[in-house]
Design an enzyme around this catalytic site. Structure first.
Site, mmCIF file in Angstrom:
data_model
loop_
_atom_site.group_PDB
_atom_site.id
_atom_site.type_symbol
_atom_site.label_atom_id
_atom_site.label_comp_id
_atom_site.label_asym_id
_atom_site.label_seq_id
_atom_site.Cartn_x
_atom_site.Cartn_y
_atom_site.Cartn_z
ATOM 1 N N GLY A 11 0.823 -1.214 0.000
ATOM 2 C CA GLY A 11 0.000 0.000 0.000
ATOM 3 C C GLY A 11 0.850 1.254 0.000
ATOM 4 O O GLY A 11 2.082 1.204 -0.067
ATOM 5 N N TYR A 12 0.166 2.377 0.083
ATOM 6 C CA TYR A 12 0.814 3.688 -0.069
ATOM 7 C C TYR A 12 1.859 3.928 1.032
ATOM 8 O O TYR A 12 3.055 4.069 0.755
ATOM 9 C CB TYR A 12 -0.286 4.736 -0.042
ATOM 10 C CG TYR A 12 0.120 6.178 -0.116
ATOM 11 C CD1 TYR A 12 -0.555 7.127 0.624
ATOM 12 C CD2 TYR A 12 1.166 6.614 -0.944
ATOM 13 C CE1 TYR A 12 -0.218 8.484 0.555
ATOM 14 C CE2 TYR A 12 1.506 7.957 -1.029
ATOM 15 C CZ TYR A 12 0.810 8.886 -0.271
ATOM 16 O OH TYR A 12 1.159 10.224 -0.333
ATOM 17 N N SER A 127 -4.840 7.304 13.236
ATOM 18 C CA SER A 127 -5.189 8.421 12.361
ATOM 19 C C SER A 127 -5.685 9.618 13.160
ATOM 20 O O SER A 127 -6.260 9.460 14.237
ATOM 21 C CB SER A 127 -6.305 7.960 11.411
ATOM 22 O OG SER A 127 -6.940 9.054 10.817
ATOM 23 N N TYR A 152 -14.648 4.821 9.587
ATOM 24 C CA TYR A 152 -13.182 4.682 9.437
ATOM 25 C C TYR A 152 -12.492 5.185 10.703
ATOM 26 O O TYR A 152 -11.732 4.452 11.345
ATOM 27 C CB TYR A 152 -12.674 5.473 8.221
ATOM 28 C CG TYR A 152 -11.181 5.682 8.292
ATOM 29 C CD1 TYR A 152 -10.654 6.896 8.726
ATOM 30 C CD2 TYR A 152 -10.313 4.650 7.986
ATOM 31 C CE1 TYR A 152 -9.287 7.077 8.837
ATOM 32 C CE2 TYR A 152 -8.938 4.817 8.101
ATOM 33 C CZ TYR A 152 -8.437 6.044 8.531
ATOM 34 O OH TYR A 152 -7.081 6.206 8.657
ATOM 35 N N LYS A 156 -10.412 3.219 14.048
ATOM 36 C CA LYS A 156 -9.091 3.587 14.585
ATOM 37 C C LYS A 156 -9.185 3.851 16.092
ATOM 38 O O LYS A 156 -8.308 3.474 16.858
ATOM 39 C CB LYS A 156 -8.528 4.799 13.851
ATOM 40 C CG LYS A 156 -8.198 4.542 12.391
ATOM 41 C CD LYS A 156 -7.170 3.415 12.225
ATOM 42 C CE LYS A 156 -6.774 3.209 10.774
ATOM 43 N NZ LYS A 156 -5.808 2.107 10.606
ATOM 44 N N PHE A 181 -1.698 12.349 10.177
ATOM 45 C CA PHE A 181 -2.613 13.382 9.723
ATOM 46 C C PHE A 181 -2.872 13.084 8.248
ATOM 47 O O PHE A 181 -3.297 11.949 7.947
ATOM 48 C CB PHE A 181 -2.060 14.764 10.124
ATOM 49 C CG PHE A 181 -2.358 14.962 11.596
ATOM 50 C CD1 PHE A 181 -1.704 14.201 12.563
ATOM 51 C CD2 PHE A 181 -3.370 15.805 12.011
ATOM 52 C CE1 PHE A 181 -2.028 14.302 13.913
ATOM 53 C CE2 PHE A 181 -3.686 15.927 13.371
ATOM 54 C CZ PHE A 181 -3.033 15.172 14.307
ATOM 55 N N ASN A 201 -10.750 8.827 -3.312
ATOM 56 C CA ASN A 201 -11.626 9.741 -2.577
ATOM 57 C C ASN A 201 -10.839 10.888 -1.970
ATOM 58 O O ASN A 201 -11.416 11.896 -1.590
ATOM 59 C CB ASN A 201 -12.317 8.980 -1.430
ATOM 60 C CG ASN A 201 -13.359 8.006 -1.972
ATOM 61 O OD1 ASN A 201 -14.224 8.396 -2.756
ATOM 62 N ND2 ASN A 201 -13.251 6.753 -1.604
ATOM 63 N N ASP A 300 -16.829 14.748 7.058
ATOM 64 C CA ASP A 300 -15.645 15.608 7.130
ATOM 65 C C ASP A 300 -15.600 16.390 8.434
ATOM 66 O O ASP A 300 -16.630 16.963 8.841
ATOM 67 C CB ASP A 300 -15.657 16.625 5.979
ATOM 68 C CG ASP A 300 -15.009 16.049 4.717
ATOM 69 O OD1 ASP A 300 -14.234 15.099 4.844
ATOM 70 O OD2 ASP A 300 -15.295 16.554 3.628
HETATM 71 C C1 WQD Z 1 -9.091 16.192 2.701
HETATM 72 C C2 WQD Z 1 -9.893 17.465 2.480
HETATM 73 C C3 WQD Z 1 -12.184 17.080 1.932
HETATM 74 C C4 WQD Z 1 -11.569 15.291 -1.965
HETATM 75 C C5 WQD Z 1 -7.666 11.408 5.278
HETATM 76 C C6 WQD Z 1 -7.536 9.994 4.830
HETATM 77 C C7 WQD Z 1 -7.716 9.049 5.984
HETATM 78 C C8 WQD Z 1 -6.926 9.511 7.173
HETATM 79 C C9 WQD Z 1 -7.298 10.911 7.548
HETATM 80 C C10 WQD Z 1 -4.729 8.621 7.522
HETATM 81 C C11 WQD Z 1 -11.278 17.382 3.103
HETATM 82 C C12 WQD Z 1 -11.451 17.772 0.792
HETATM 83 C C13 WQD Z 1 -11.324 15.856 -0.726
HETATM 84 C C14 WQD Z 1 -12.217 16.033 -2.969
HETATM 85 C C15 WQD Z 1 -12.340 17.893 -1.482
HETATM 86 N N1 WQD Z 1 -5.526 9.470 6.912
HETATM 87 N N2 WQD Z 1 -11.702 17.144 -0.508
HETATM 88 N N3 WQD Z 1 -12.573 17.321 -2.685
HETATM 89 O O1 WQD Z 1 -10.991 12.996 4.677
HETATM 90 O O2 WQD Z 1 -9.064 14.290 5.717
HETATM 91 O O3 WQD Z 1 -9.020 11.743 5.480
HETATM 92 O O4 WQD Z 1 -6.961 11.712 6.422
HETATM 93 O O5 WQD Z 1 -4.998 7.756 8.247
HETATM 94 O O6 WQD Z 1 -7.257 7.795 5.545
HETATM 95 O O7 WQD Z 1 -8.540 9.759 3.878
HETATM 96 O O8 WQD Z 1 -8.747 13.224 3.503
HETATM 97 O O9 WQD Z 1 -8.081 13.814 1.221
HETATM 98 O O10 WQD Z 1 -10.380 12.781 1.604
HETATM 99 O O11 WQD Z 1 -9.929 15.108 2.334
HETATM 100 O O12 WQD Z 1 -12.706 19.067 -1.246
HETATM 101 O O13 WQD Z 1 -12.470 15.558 -4.105
HETATM 102 O O14 WQD Z 1 -10.077 17.637 1.090
HETATM 103 O O15 WQD Z 1 -13.479 17.626 2.096
HETATM 104 O O16 WQD Z 1 -11.607 18.653 3.588
HETATM 105 P P1 WQD Z 1 -9.540 13.137 4.899
HETATM 106 P P2 WQD Z 1 -9.288 13.676 2.075
#
Ligand code: WQD
Length: 341
Positions: A11-12, A127, A152, A156, A181, A201, A300
């Site tokens: 994975g990443y 997370s 999710y 955690k 983060f 996503n 979110d």
């Molecule tokens: C970031 C921001 C969205 C997509 C992540 C990982 C999760 C965990 C926690 C490690 C948010 C905005 C996103 C888009 C947007 N990491 N966004 N348009 O939800 O903070 O969670 O960090 O464990 O695994 O997923 O990350 O990148 O989905 O969103 O505006 O098409 O970008 O609303 O504010 P998130 P994200």
């Protein structure tokens, strides 16, 4: 030879951590991955980048029998780094039971194996989503955890609780819970990075795919109570996250941990808005990004960013990469993918 088991190694974050283990330590590495959200190609990329070899096992950690039959023949395992889990906030909102079953069954099975085999060093991929919509910012490791905003994040929180109780029951068992983060970017070589099998996503792969015309970016809300109305996150380079795992491993192996469960925030300490992240990408790529402003995304949190002073002090770790460098490395990786396809 002392061996480290890395689950989710294709994975990443897992693949970037294996690169750090192979280039900065003498441990033997065994990766476990069922390729549910990755491909075996990651292993080839790791070997090309590092020039080093490692072992890999392909099975599902939810299958307790497989863990036993596959892992009990491996000698001298001195630590486990557990990445393998589903990790999409929106996907967990749509399929909560899939997340509870996968993320918790795999963790329980792995902990049971570790206890039986007396593997006493365990690093857990946690997370920042465990904080929920925190009352204080930046969050410290002692910030009260609010109700998780997604299944999710809840898996955690539960995972941390399970490990805390296992360590309470067995003082000889040592764990580090690393609260990531927002991991972004790619290895500086540009030859490995985030490789979502389906439509991603998370923000940064959507940005880079939009820049090459393979996706379309919607900003999920610009009416939040933040400096520019968009959500705030603490974006941190995946190689900084990987480096912290090697340091956390030595922290346990060299018995520097003061308690048998340690929690650390892995963030830069800088809160960055979605619009600021987009601007940074536009600057480093010299490309104007087309995006639309859409409605908020369920699950979110409005803002979360880290107080990372404890990890800096205890792990002797400091994140090295700036936001622009994170975006530049993500863009370089996307261009590699374009050349390959
Ligand atoms: C970031 C921001 C969205 C997509 C992540 C990982 C999760 C965990 C926690 C490690 C948010 C905005 C996103 C888009 C947007 N990491 N966004 N348009 O939800 O903070 O969670 O960090 O464990 O695994 O997923 O990350 O990148 O989905 O969103 O505006 O098409 O970008 O609303 O504010 P998130 P994200």
């Amino acid at each position: 030879m002392q061996t480290i088991v890395v689950t989710g190694g294709a994975g990443y974050i897992g693949s970037h951590t294996i690169i750090e283990l192979l280039t900065k330590t003498n441990f033997k590495v065994v990766s476990i991955d069922n390729f549910s959200n990755s491909t075996e190609a990651a292993y080839k990329r790791i070997k090309e980048i590092t020039g080093k070899d490692f072992d890999a096992l392909n099975f599902d950690l939810c299958d307790e029998q497989q863990i036993h039959s596959q892992l009990s023949k491996i000698k001298d395992i001195i630590g486990i780094i557990h990445f393998a889990a589903f990790k999409s906030v929106p996907e967990s909102m749509a399929h909560p039971l899939l997340y509870y079953q996968n993320n918790l069954t795999s963790l329980n099975n792995l902990l049971k194996f570790a206890q039986e085999q007396k593997i006493m060093n365990f690093i857990f991929s946690s997370s920042c989503s465990v904080y929920g919509n925190a009352d204080e910012l930046p969050v410290t490791e002692n910030t009260a955890l609010k109700t998780a905003e997604s299944p999710y994040g809840h898996t955690k929180q539960i995972g941390e609780d399970i490990i805390n109780f296992v360590c309470k029951a067995d003082p000889a068992f040592n764990a580090v819970l690393l609260r990531y983060f927002n991991p972004v970017g790619a290895h500086l070589s540009g030859n490995i990075g985030e490789f979502p099998l389906n439509r991603p996503n998370n923000l940064v792969p959507i940005i880079t795919q939009t820049a090459v015309g393979k996706n379309s970016l919607t900003v999920f809300g610009n009416d939040f109570d933040t400096r520019d109305g968009s959500c705030i996150r603490d974006y941190i380079h995946v190689s900084d996250i990987a480096d912290a795992h090697v340091k956390a491993l030595y922290y346990l192996i060299e018995k520097k941990n003061k308690k048998n469960v340690s929690v650390f925030n892995l963030g830069t300490g800088n809160g960055v808005s979605v619009l600021e992240a987009i601007s940074s990408f536009e600057k480093v790529s010299d490309k104007k990004l087309n995006y639309t402003i859409g409605s908020r995304r369920e699950g979110d949190v409005v803002a979360v960013y880290a107080d990372n002073s404890l990890a800096k002090k205890e792990l002797n770790w400091t994140p090295k990469y700036s936001l622009d460098e994170m975006m530049a490395s993500a863009w370089k990786w996307q261009q590699t993918l374009e050349k390959e396809n």
